[in-house]
Design a protein around this motif. Structure first.
Motif, mmCIF file in Angstrom:
data_model
loop_
_atom_site.group_PDB
_atom_site.id
_atom_site.type_symbol
_atom_site.label_atom_id
_atom_site.label_comp_id
_atom_site.label_asym_id
_atom_site.label_seq_id
_atom_site.Cartn_x
_atom_site.Cartn_y
_atom_site.Cartn_z
ATOM 1 N N UNK A 206 11.340 -1.517 1.442
ATOM 2 C CA UNK A 206 11.269 -2.928 1.054
ATOM 3 C C UNK A 206 10.554 -3.074 -0.286
ATOM 4 N N UNK A 207 9.469 -2.317 -0.465
ATOM 5 C CA UNK A 207 8.758 -2.362 -1.745
ATOM 6 C C UNK A 207 9.650 -1.869 -2.884
ATOM 7 N N UNK B 119 0.820 -1.210 0.000
ATOM 8 C CA UNK B 119 0.000 0.000 0.000
ATOM 9 C C UNK B 119 0.852 1.257 0.000
ATOM 10 N N UNK B 120 1.658 1.410 1.074
ATOM 11 C CA UNK B 120 2.569 2.561 1.159
ATOM 12 C C UNK B 120 3.539 2.571 -0.014
ATOM 13 N N UNK B 121 4.162 1.419 -0.280
ATOM 14 C CA UNK B 121 5.216 1.360 -1.278
ATOM 15 C C UNK B 121 4.734 1.708 -2.672
ATOM 16 N N UNK B 122 3.639 1.077 -3.120
ATOM 17 C CA UNK B 122 3.145 1.351 -4.470
ATOM 18 C C UNK B 122 2.658 2.786 -4.600
ATOM 19 N N UNK C 111 4.456 5.217 -7.331
ATOM 20 C CA UNK C 111 3.565 5.719 -8.382
ATOM 21 C C UNK C 111 3.402 7.235 -8.292
ATOM 22 N N UNK C 112 3.225 7.750 -7.065
ATOM 23 C CA UNK C 112 3.021 9.189 -6.894
ATOM 24 C C UNK C 112 4.230 10.005 -7.312
ATOM 25 N N UNK C 113 5.420 9.597 -6.850
ATOM 26 C CA UNK C 113 6.645 10.333 -7.193
ATOM 27 C C UNK C 113 6.921 10.228 -8.691
#
Length: 473
Positions: free
Chosen positions: A153-154, A88-91, A95-97
């Motif tokens: 980690x993601x 959740x956090x990682x994707x 994607x946002x950046x």
């Protein structure tokens, strides 16, 4: 050859021993000290070391050991519980950046292929810098630390398809069959690692431990990490990710603490060497040719990435000052960006000059992170505390109780044991976010600075059975 190796080792150690303590003394932090030491002895400093690429590849093993040690602290059940935050956090972060940086690059007139690969590479953060800083500050148990760890980690997982994407956009033909073969090979290796961790590695560790030879146990620990890392590299995956998986598989074994203790000195030295190598690898020739353009790109990159991270922290409900700290921790470019940009130059997605500029931007962002954290520590956090200072909670004085000062990980363990034995408790903590979070879980925690005598008197210290000091520092 041996003579050169010893001279190089002498230079690295002397630079670290001289520069890093001075940087720590000035409040700049160890990471910035290592980076400055690398710049000083590198090609654009005193020119004492020339083989930068060779040292950088060797020193990356420090990042591998860091991920292995962190994996030892995460049992498979706990890692499975973190799966939502990792993806959740990682994707959301990647994607946002990537989307924001790509939009800015296209608006500036850059082609979409260059913009996409550059944005993907810059979306990755430095595992070495972020995790080392979080460990130094004991931030991993905090919400910002947990979110940061999940994202890192993601990113280690996401770096693999990013590198695989580069040839598809380049001038060279891609072979889909080879790609599927690599995926099947990776799945087979991961399955083999899981089985080996359960049925092979532990019996071997038990056999070696019975010999009582500590140096052989240390040698096997290094052999284990190097073997798994090279195996993962052979199937085209991240060495650091493979080491992390190996650590997770051994996290619930009885040899976890012995492995962690034996590898800690190697991890610290190699991480320091890695940061020195990053400092040496910054191509200041490119920087000096067009300094204002590169500074402008670096500042724009940092501003956009900080904006996305801050918005994410707010969207996921992170509290108060944790939002900015989280953004600063992950604002820099990462080690995998060097790999992505190198692959892009090889595949002719963009020219070597563009790759060199982006590498310098990443190096500058890495050097900026310790400075941003100093800004946070000395300016932003004190101001936030002044603006959000709340009055100390009224503490009910009690008799025949135990006062626990500090309710972090250690304080919680002590408090749970005492509570289980029905010992009356008075718990104090000076972090308002921590107090509010723990109260949500049903703990009776009071806000206040336990180093103040008047608060201890109010808590009935003179009538307490014991005072447990669980305050960091």
């Amino acid at each position: 050859m041996e003579h050169n190796v010893l001279i190089n080792a002498l230079v690295y150690l002397a630079a670290a021993v001289i520069v890093v303590p001075i940087a720590k003394r000035l409040g700049l932090g160890a990471v910035l000290g290592y980076l400055l030491a690398g710049i000083a002895i590198g090609p654009w400093g005193l020119g004492l070391i020339r083989e930068v690429e060779t040292i950088l590849h060797f020193a990356e093993f420090g990042v591998v050991l860091l991920l292995f040690v962190i994996g030892l602290e995460l049992e498979p059940k706990r890692l499975w519980a973190l799966r939502r935050s990792i993806f959740g956090w990682g994707s959301a972060q990647v994607a946002g950046v990537t989307a924001l940086l790509m939009a800015a690059a296209i608006a500036a007139g850059i082609g979409w292929k260059i913009a996409l690969i550059a944005s993907l590479g810059l979306s990755l953060s430095s595992t070495a810098i972020a995790l080392t800083t979080m460990q130094e500050r004991n931030l991993i148990p905090t919400p910002a630390g947990q979110a940061g760890f999940s994202i890192l980690l993601f990113q280690d997982i996401a770096a693999i398809p990013m590198i695989a994407l580069v040839p598809l956009l380049g001038m060279h033909d891609a072979h889909p069959d080879a790609g599927w073969g690599g995926v099947l090979k990776a799945v087979a290796v991961i399955g083999g690692l899981v089985l080996a961790g359960r049925f092979l590695i532990r019996p071997v560790l038990r056999f070696i431990a019975r010999t009582g030879m500590r140096e052989i146990f240390t040698a096997f620990a290094l052999l284990l990490v190097i073997s798994i890392s090279l195996l993962m590299q052979w199937v085209g995956m991240s060495m650091a990710l493979g080491a992390f998986m190996a650590g997770v598989l051994l996290a619930d074994s009885e040899y976890r603490h012995a492995l962690e203790t034996d590898l800690e000195p190697f991890k610290g030295l190699l991480l320091g060497l890695f940061f020195i190598a990053v400092g040496m690898s910054a191509d200041f020739g490119v920087f000096l040719a067009q300094p204002w353009r590169i500074v402008l790109i670096a500042l724009a990159f940092l501003a956009l990435k900080l904006l996305v991270l801050w918005l994410l922290a707010r969207a996921f409900g992170m509290r108060g000052r944790q939002q900015l700290l989280f953004a600063f921790l992950l604002s820099q470019g990462g080690e995998f960006a060097f790999v992505v940009f190198g692959a892009a130059a090889t595949a002719q997605v963009f020219d070597p000059q563009t790759a060199s500029i982006l590498v310098v931007v990443v190096a500058l962002s890495m050097m900026a992170t310790p400075l941003l954290l100093i800004l946070y520590d000395r300016v932003l956090e004190p101001r936030w505390q002044r603006q959000n200072r709340r009055a100390d909670d009224a503490v009910d004085a009690r008799r025949d109780h135990v006062i626990v000062a500090g309710f972090g990980r250690f304080g919680q363990i002590v408090a749970r044991l005492l509570h289980a034995n029905q010992v009356p408790l008075t718990m104090l903590d000076h972090d308002p976010d921590n107090v509010d979070t723990l109260r949500d879980f049903g703990f009776e925690v009071y806000y206040g600075d336990a180093t103040r005598l008047d608060l201890l008197h109010a808590a009935g210290a003179e009538h307490a059975r014991a005072l447990v000091l669980a305050i960091d520092g």
